[in-house]
Design a protein around this motif. Structure first.
Motif: not given
Length: 388
Positions: A266, A260-263, A299, A303
């Motif tokens: 991933y 999953y993408a985070t700011s 997102n 993380t």
């Protein structure tokens, strides 16, 4: 200082490309003396095989990485004098490794029965693409072809309906090399007890199937259609790609997890084993939603924020690292997996070292890959002598 477990063993590496040379490399890491027998002049084709445009001292970095810590003996096997020298080496060898297509070594007079006649106690290891028999036996044993024919390309994908996707590594070559090492070592143990040599056979296809044992087993045993008889095990639905980004097939329904993408990058999210079992049970019985789904749908969090929120709720969270980030991690540095190797002419490069440790000893060697025939004269003087 501990002695390496295979010190005193002599291995003849007739391999090309990746699979057999990778097996010989691991035996060299464990202490064996490995002599790479190459075609005079051109040598192993892998010297000119590039996975990028990177070259060092006239050979591809791919060749360097898989042929360090070896010697090179150049020979023309069609020349009677050279063949006699190779036979002299075979008489002293413990292990013989090759990965030519079926029929090639027969034409060269170096198939198992011929080599066994020279040295009955030798352990002869061979890797083929698809085995020595059957309709596919003559097909080229090329990694991407084997991935495609073994089902590996249908194991992963980014979304339902996506086309098949090959893995970005020569995975069938490398796993076949590892399997060959396992077979060779087991036969060396038996030879130590009985004095009897052996022939070890491995194929890229069988190794690729073994790599998929969990999902393939699930496929062969899943009963999607209750009308199917238990004696028709292959009448099953094929694995389908997940609707979320994930490089894993879905023979069985799985909780909502993956990459999953985070700011700021991933993350990979997996339920802990106990929670995963509960979630799987609930998804079957109550169609329960995964409690992480809502949080992962956006997102906007970093993380670190996602890890802080999900780990107390029973999830394992790992940052998706690129190689630059990995090499900067303290844990990677503590593994001490990077070593410098040097050729005879002083050319140096950095690469990884053997991943196996025995009695706490990490196996490292500064010896780089050889030039074609670099050690022919020394080997001839030390091991062969006059052949007439």
């Amino acid at each position: 200082m501990h002695q390496r477990p295979l010190e005193g063993m002599l291995v003849l590496d007739f391999g090309q490309f990746l699979s057999a040379p990778s097996a010989a490399l691991r035996l060299a890491d464990l202490g064996a003396r490995v002599i790479k027998v190459e075609r005079a002049g051109s040598g192993d084709i892998c010297r000119r095989l590039y996975i990028s445009n990177m070259e060092l001292d006239g050979d591809s970095t791919l060749f360097h990485s898989i042929n360090r810590n070896k010697e090179s003996f150049a020979a023309d096997l069609r020349d009677p004098a050279d063949a006699a020298e190779v036979h002299a080496l075979i008489r002293q060898a413990d292990v013989f490794i090759q990965n030519f297509r079926p029929g090639v070594m027969e034409r060269l007079g170096l198939h198992y029965e011929a080599v066994k006649a020279i040295n009955p106690a030798i352990v002869y290891g061979e890797i083929t693409g698809y085995g020595n028999e059957g309709p596919w036996a003559g097909k080229p044993g090329q990694d991407l072809l084997v991935q495609s024919m073994s089902g590996l390309t249908n194991e992963g994908g980014t979304r339902c309906g996506a086309p098949p996707m090959t893995l970005g590594l020569a995975v069938t070559d490398m796993i076949a090399g590892a399997h060959l090492v396992q077979g060779v070592l087991s036969c060396l143990v038996r030879r130590g007890l009985t004095g009897v040599g052996a022939r070890v056979e491995v194929s890229l296809l069988e190794s690729a199937l073994d790599l998929q044992v969990d999902s393939l087993t699930a496929y062969m045993n899943r009963d999607d259609d209750k009308a199917h008889s238990q004696f028709q095990p292959y009448s099953r639905l094929l694995p389908q790609r997940q609707s979320m980004p994930e490089a894993q097939s879905s023979c069985f329904p799985m909780p909502d997890n993956g990459i999953y993408a985070t700011s700021d990058g991933y993350v990979t999210v997996q339920p802990r084993e106990q929670e995963a079992a509960i979630a799987d049970h609930e998804s079957h019985d109550a169609n329960a939603a995964n409690p992480a789904s809502l949080l992962l749908a956006t997102n906007t969090k970093t993380t670190q924020q996602l890890s802080a929120a999900l780990e107390p709720a029973g999830y394992e969270v790992a940052q998706v690292l690129n190689w630059r980030q990995l090499l900067e991690e303290e844990h990677f540095k503590r593994l001490n997996m990077v070593q410098s190797i040097t050729r005879g002419n002083g050319t140096t490069m950095r690469t990884t070292c053997c991943p196996i440790r025995i009695d706490g000893m990490q196996f490292r060697s500064e010896k780089g890959s050889p030039k074609v025939g670099e050690d022919t004269a020394a080997i001839r003087k030390q091991l062969i002598g006059p052949t007439i």
